[in-house]
Design a protein around this motif. Structure first.
Motif, PDB file in Angstrom:
ATOM      1  N   HIS A 198      26.418  24.459 -12.254  1.00 25.90           N
ATOM      2  CA  HIS A 198      25.165  23.740 -12.486  1.00 25.90           C
ATOM      3  C   HIS A 198      23.990  24.669 -12.747  1.00 25.90           C
ATOM      4  O   HIS A 198      22.874  24.209 -12.985  1.00 25.90           O
ATOM      5  CB  HIS A 198      24.883  22.802 -11.315  1.00 25.90           C
ATOM      6  N   ARG A 209      27.927  16.324 -18.130  1.00 21.58           N
ATOM      7  CA  ARG A 209      27.708  16.000 -16.717  1.00 21.58           C
ATOM      8  C   ARG A 209      27.087  14.610 -16.566  1.00 21.58           C
ATOM      9  O   ARG A 209      27.452  13.855 -15.672  1.00 21.58           O
ATOM     10  CB  ARG A 209      26.803  17.054 -16.081  1.00 21.58           C
ATOM     11  N   ASP A 210      26.168  14.301 -17.464  1.00 19.27           N
ATOM     12  CA  ASP A 210      25.511  12.996 -17.409  1.00 19.27           C
ATOM     13  C   ASP A 210      26.508  11.863 -17.629  1.00 19.27           C
ATOM     14  O   ASP A 210      26.546  10.889 -16.876  1.00 19.27           O
ATOM     15  CB  ASP A 210      24.395  12.937 -18.456  1.00 19.27           C
ATOM     16  N   ARG A 213      29.018  11.487 -14.700  1.00 23.97           N
ATOM     17  CA  ARG A 213      28.394  10.860 -13.535  1.00 23.97           C
ATOM     18  C   ARG A 213      28.177   9.363 -13.772  1.00 23.97           C
ATOM     19  O   ARG A 213      28.455   8.527 -12.894  1.00 23.97           O
ATOM     20  CB  ARG A 213      27.062  11.548 -13.235  1.00 23.97           C
ATOM     21  N   THR A 214      27.714   9.016 -14.961  1.00 25.22           N
ATOM     22  CA  THR A 214      27.464   7.614 -15.281  1.00 25.22           C
ATOM     23  C   THR A 214      28.749   6.806 -15.267  1.00 25.22           C
ATOM     24  O   THR A 214      28.803   5.691 -14.723  1.00 25.22           O
ATOM     25  CB  THR A 214      26.788   7.498 -16.658  1.00 25.22           C
ATOM     26  N   ARG A 216      31.558   7.524 -13.683  1.00 26.53           N
ATOM     27  CA  ARG A 216      32.099   7.466 -12.321  1.00 26.53           C
ATOM     28  C   ARG A 216      31.386   6.412 -11.476  1.00 26.53           C
ATOM     29  O   ARG A 216      32.007   5.734 -10.651  1.00 26.53           O
ATOM     30  CB  ARG A 216      31.950   8.840 -11.659  1.00 26.53           C
ATOM     31  N   ASP A 217      30.084   6.243 -11.690  1.00 23.59           N
ATOM     32  CA  ASP A 217      29.285   5.364 -10.834  1.00 23.59           C
ATOM     33  C   ASP A 217      29.151   3.947 -11.371  1.00 23.59           C
ATOM     34  O   ASP A 217      28.482   3.115 -10.756  1.00 23.59           O
ATOM     35  CB  ASP A 217      27.883   5.967 -10.648  1.00 23.59           C
TER      36      ASP A 217
END
Length: 242
Positions: A198, A209-210, A213-214, A216-217
Motif C-alpha cells: 500500500h 485495490r478499489d 474492495r468494492t 468484496r463488500d
C-alpha cells in the motif's frame, strides 16, 4: 498415453521436478509458483485454432489469456449456461474462442475493443473456427461508453481484460448488465506483484485495490480471487443488480 506423453501430464512431471528443487532455490516461493503454473497451463489443452489466434496476438502485441485462464472462462460460461456474454478487450480472439465454445449453441458474444485491427483479427479467427457472424457482435469504441448503451440485466457473463485503471468503471457498469446468477470476471488483477504494497500508489494499483474492495463488500455478490494467469477477480450476482 499411447504415442507419447499428454501435454498436461508433461506439465505435471515438470512441476514435480521443479518442486524437488525448491529447497535449493534462492526463492522457493517463486519456484513453487512456476511449477504450479506450468502444470495448470499444461492441463488446459488447446487446439490449433487457438494456437493460431495466440500467434496472431503475439504479432499484434496484444497479450492473450493463459490456457488455464481460458479454461476457467469456459468453465464459468458453461456453469451459467451463458447465452449472452460481454467481453471487454477483444484482442486477437483467444478468450473469445474459449467463451464461444462454452456458450449455448444460440449464444451471442458481444466483444468490445478500441482497436479495429484487433477486431479484424478476431473475426478471422472466429470465422475459421466455424462461428457465423450472427454469433459475434464486435463493437469498436471505448468500453465505458459502450457498456452504458447495453441492456441492463440482459447478460449472463461479463469478462474484462483491458485498461486496469478503468476496472472500477467496468465493474460498476458490468454488474448492472448481469441477470441474477450472472458472473463478472476481471483479468490481470494479480499481474502486478505490488498489489498488496500500500506504499505504492500508481493509478493501476489504486484501481485494482478499489475494485477488489468494492466487490468484496457488495452484499449482492459472491466474490473470489482465482490465481490463474494474471489473476481473476470473479463474482456471481446473488441478488438484484439494480
Amino acid at each position: 498415453m499411447a504415442g507419447g506423453v499428454a501435454p498436461w501430464w508433461s506439465g505435471l512431471l515438470r512441476a514435480r521436478a521443479n518442486l524437488s528443487r525448491v529447497t535449493s532455490e534462492t526463492d522457493p516461493t517463486a519456484a513453487l509458483a512456476d511449477a504450479v503454473s506450468g502444470f495448470v497451463d499444461g492441463f488446459a489443452a488447446e487446439d490449433d485454432t487457438i494456437g493460431r489466434a495466440r500467434e496472431r496476438a503475439r504479432e499484434l502485441g496484444c497479450p492473450a489469456v493463459s490456457p488455464a485462464t481460458g479454461a476457467a472462462l469456459a468453465l464459468l460460461a458453461t456453469t451459467v449456461q451463458a447465452r449472452s456474454v460481454v467481453e471487454i478487450g477483444t484482442g486477437a480472439g483467444v478468450s473469445g474462442l474459449h467463451l464461444l465454445r462454452a456458450m449455448t449453441p444460440d449464444g451471442v458474444l458481444t466483444t468490445i475493443d478500441w482497436e479495429p485491427e484487433f477486431h479484424r483479427a478476431a473475426r478471422r479467427v472466429f470465422t475459421s473456427a466455424g462461428y457465423p457472424s450472427g454469433r459475434v457482435r464486435t463493437i469498436t469504441g471505448r468500453a465505458l461508453d459502450v457498456l452504458s448503451r447495453l441492456t441492463s440485466g440482459g447478460y449472463d457473463l461479463v469478462f474484462a481484460d483491458a485498461t486496469l485503471a478503468e476496472y472500477p468503471g467496468y465493474f460498476d457498469q458490468g454488474v448492472q448488465l448481469l441477470r441474477p446468477g450472472g458472473v463478472i470476471v476481471l483479468h490481470n488483477v494479480l499481474a502486478d506483484v505490488h498489489i498488496g504494497d500500500h506504499g505504492r500508489r500508481n493509478p493501476d494499483l489504486l484501481a485494482l485495490r478499489d475494485v477488489a474492495r468494492t466487490m468484496r463488500d457488495d452484499d449482492r455478490l459472491r466474490p473470489a480471487v482465482l490465481p490463474l494467469g494474471g489473476g481473476l477477480l470473479a463474482a456471481a450476482v446473488v441478488g438484484p443488480a439494480a
